[in-house]
Design a protein around this motif. Sequence first.
Motif, PDB file in Angstrom:
ATOM      1  N   ALA A  85      52.276  10.711  79.588  1.00 16.96           N
ATOM      2  CA  ALA A  85      53.052  11.760  80.617  1.00 16.96           C
ATOM      3  C   ALA A  85      53.490  12.494  81.462  1.00 16.96           C
ATOM      4  CB  ALA A  85      53.817  12.063  78.628  1.00 16.96           C
ATOM      5  N   SER A  86      54.103  12.961  81.972  1.00 15.60           N
ATOM      6  CA  SER A  86      54.046  13.873  83.233  1.00 15.60           C
ATOM      7  C   SER A  86      54.138  15.205  82.457  1.00 15.60           C
ATOM      8  CB  SER A  86      54.957  13.523  84.487  1.00 15.60           C
ATOM      9  OG  SER A  86      54.496  12.557  84.271  1.00 15.60           O
ATOM     10  N   VAL A  87      54.894  15.224  81.482  1.00 15.40           N
ATOM     11  CA  VAL A  87      55.304  16.632  81.104  1.00 15.40           C
ATOM     12  C   VAL A  87      56.225  15.746  79.523  1.00 15.40           C
ATOM     13  CG1 VAL A  87      56.443  17.695  82.871  1.00 15.40           C
ATOM     14  CG2 VAL A  87      57.970  16.212  81.971  1.00 15.40           C
ATOM     15  N   LEU A  88      56.270  16.700  78.633  1.00 10.70           N
ATOM     16  CA  LEU A  88      56.622  16.312  76.810  1.00 10.70           C
ATOM     17  C   LEU A  88      57.949  16.844  76.544  1.00 10.70           C
ATOM     18  CD1 LEU A  88      53.120  16.844  75.102  1.00 10.70           C
ATOM     19  CD2 LEU A  88      53.738  15.107  76.172  1.00 10.70           C
ATOM     20  N   LEU A  89      58.786  16.497  76.226  1.00 10.35           N
ATOM     21  CA  LEU A  89      60.012  16.799  75.737  1.00 10.35           C
ATOM     22  C   LEU A  89      60.426  17.411  74.555  1.00 10.35           C
ATOM     23  CD1 LEU A  89      62.715  16.959  76.958  1.00 10.35           C
ATOM     24  CD2 LEU A  89      63.743  14.371  75.910  1.00 10.35           C
ATOM     25  N   PHE A  90      60.563  18.657  74.066  1.00 10.34           N
ATOM     26  CA  PHE A  90      61.463  19.017  72.971  1.00 10.34           C
ATOM     27  C   PHE A  90      62.213  19.941  72.955  1.00 10.34           C
ATOM     28  CE2 PHE A  90      61.330  22.462  69.723  1.00 10.34           C
ATOM     29  CZ  PHE A  90      60.795  21.554  68.821  1.00 10.34           C
ATOM     30  N   SER A  91      63.396  18.797  71.909  1.00 12.34           N
ATOM     31  CA  SER A  91      64.696  19.338  71.684  1.00 12.34           C
ATOM     32  C   SER A  91      64.984  19.465  70.733  1.00 12.34           C
ATOM     33  CB  SER A  91      65.365  18.345  72.116  1.00 12.34           C
ATOM     34  OG  SER A  91      67.106  19.173  72.302  1.00 12.34           O
ATOM     35  N   LEU A  92      65.814  20.868  70.313  1.00 15.41           N
ATOM     36  CA  LEU A  92      66.654  21.538  68.850  1.00 15.41           C
ATOM     37  C   LEU A  92      67.882  21.508  68.893  1.00 15.41           C
ATOM     38  CD1 LEU A  92      63.870  22.897  66.210  1.00 15.41           C
ATOM     39  CD2 LEU A  92      64.694  20.967  66.394  1.00 15.41           C
ATOM     40  N   PRO A 115      52.324  19.706  80.363  1.00 15.50           N
ATOM     41  CA  PRO A 115      53.334  20.888  80.215  1.00 15.50           C
ATOM     42  C   PRO A 115      54.491  20.518  79.610  1.00 15.50           C
ATOM     43  CG  PRO A 115      52.955  19.755  82.898  1.00 15.50           C
ATOM     44  CD  PRO A 115      52.020  19.221  81.490  1.00 15.50           C
ATOM     45  N   ILE A 116      54.869  21.546  79.055  1.00 16.18           N
ATOM     46  CA  ILE A 116      55.986  21.406  78.621  1.00 16.18           C
ATOM     47  C   ILE A 116      58.273  21.757  78.354  1.00 16.18           C
ATOM     48  CG2 ILE A 116      57.313  22.173  75.872  1.00 16.18           C
ATOM     49  CD1 ILE A 116      54.681  23.215  74.978  1.00 16.18           C
ATOM     50  N   LEU A 117      58.531  20.845  78.353  1.00 13.61           N
ATOM     51  CA  LEU A 117      59.992  21.028  78.719  1.00 13.61           C
ATOM     52  C   LEU A 117      60.668  20.459  77.747  1.00 13.61           C
ATOM     53  CD1 LEU A 117      62.282  20.636  81.329  1.00 13.61           C
ATOM     54  CD2 LEU A 117      61.478  18.104  80.974  1.00 13.61           C
ATOM     55  N   ALA A 118      61.679  22.059  77.738  1.00  9.21           N
ATOM     56  CA  ALA A 118      62.007  22.060  76.214  1.00  9.21           C
ATOM     57  C   ALA A 118      63.310  22.691  76.591  1.00  9.21           C
ATOM     58  CB  ALA A 118      61.607  23.499  75.523  1.00  9.21           C
ATOM     59  N   MET A 119      64.231  21.800  74.932  1.00 11.46           N
ATOM     60  CA  MET A 119      65.866  22.694  75.327  1.00 11.46           C
ATOM     61  C   MET A 119      65.878  22.986  73.913  1.00 11.46           C
ATOM     62  SD  MET A 119      68.966  20.049  76.387  1.00 11.46           S
ATOM     63  CE  MET A 119      68.718  18.521  75.420  1.00 11.46           C
ATOM     64  N   ILE A 120      65.473  24.223  73.207  1.00  9.40           N
ATOM     65  CA  ILE A 120      65.657  25.036  72.525  1.00  9.40           C
ATOM     66  C   ILE A 120      66.243  26.669  73.092  1.00  9.40           C
ATOM     67  CG2 ILE A 120      64.474  24.057  71.457  1.00  9.40           C
ATOM     68  CD1 ILE A 120      62.169  25.739  72.180  1.00  9.40           C
ATOM     69  N   ASN A 121      66.426  26.960  71.731  1.00  8.65           N
ATOM     70  CA  ASN A 121      66.616  28.368  71.552  1.00  8.65           C
ATOM     71  C   ASN A 121      65.734  29.561  71.104  1.00  8.65           C
ATOM     72  OD1 ASN A 121      68.923  28.133  73.449  1.00  8.65           O
ATOM     73  ND2 ASN A 121      70.216  27.599  71.426  1.00  8.65           N
ATOM     74  N   ASP A 132      53.576  30.609  79.126  1.00  8.06           N
ATOM     75  CA  ASP A 132      53.789  29.939  80.444  1.00  8.06           C
ATOM     76  C   ASP A 132      52.986  28.112  80.837  1.00  8.06           C
ATOM     77  OD1 ASP A 132      54.696  29.941  83.461  1.00  8.06           O
ATOM     78  OD2 ASP A 132      53.166  30.668  83.978  1.00  8.06           O
ATOM     79  N   CYS A 133      53.702  27.835  79.790  1.00 11.20           N
ATOM     80  CA  CYS A 133      53.002  26.425  79.496  1.00 11.20           C
ATOM     81  C   CYS A 133      53.805  25.523  80.003  1.00 11.20           C
ATOM     82  CB  CYS A 133      52.857  26.022  78.705  1.00 11.20           C
ATOM     83  SG  CYS A 133      54.074  25.835  77.032  1.00 11.20           S
ATOM     84  N   GLY A 134      55.618  25.789  80.660  1.00 10.51           N
ATOM     85  CA  GLY A 134      56.323  25.089  81.843  1.00 10.51           C
ATOM     86  C   GLY A 134      57.681  25.267  80.951  1.00 10.51           C
ATOM     87  N   MET A 135      58.646  24.352  81.229  1.00 10.55           N
ATOM     88  CA  MET A 135      59.918  25.441  80.802  1.00 10.55           C
ATOM     89  C   MET A 135      61.170  24.955  79.955  1.00 10.55           C
ATOM     90  SD  MET A 135      60.967  24.254  84.981  1.00 10.55           S
ATOM     91  CE  MET A 135      60.207  24.442  86.446  1.00 10.55           C
TER      92      MET A 135
END
Length: 190
Positions: A85-92, A115-121, A132-135
């Motif tokens: 993987a280039s980045v790991l996706l996380f979403s909730l 690196p982490i790419l997240a779609m969370i609050n 500072d490990c991703g976006m």
Amino acid sequence: MKPFDKDDNFIILFAGNIGEAQNLDAAIEAAKILQDEKRIKFVFVGDGRRREHLQNLVKEYGLEETVFFPGRFPIETMPLFMDAASVLLFSLKDELCFNLTVPAKVQFYMSQGKPILAMINGEGAELIKEADCGMAVKAGDFNGLSEAIRKMVEMPEIELKIFGEKGKIFYEKNFTKEQRIEQLIKLLRN
């Protein structure tokens, strides 16, 4: 396997339960926005009750070249996927119960040095910013997710590697078993 067939593919990996809480419809919407950028590949490893629905969305949107659902694999094979993987996706979803805690998966992702790419609050998003490990973008914000992906794709490889290293360092300082025991002892003494 198709998404891993070229070295210049940018692999966005989600690993785990593909259910309601993960709100992965928004990730598919981001893939739709990015569908002309063929080197960006979304890979959803795992299973769950939303998998078939998401696969149908992929077909409906014509995303078969960029979105993949390889299925479930034994836990011991996960390092192979993580390494590729280039980045790991996380979403909730945006729900209070998810916003108040740091999900264990964020900690696990940090431990992988990617690196982490997240779609969370909430706390999970704050942790990614602090380490500072991703976006991180807001839960369900597929436009924001697609923009974050574009930024990460354009980053030099070394910057992505630094994100991953910062996550791993943060994990080792704060979330290992030994660290958690120390924190618990401090709490009990006060």
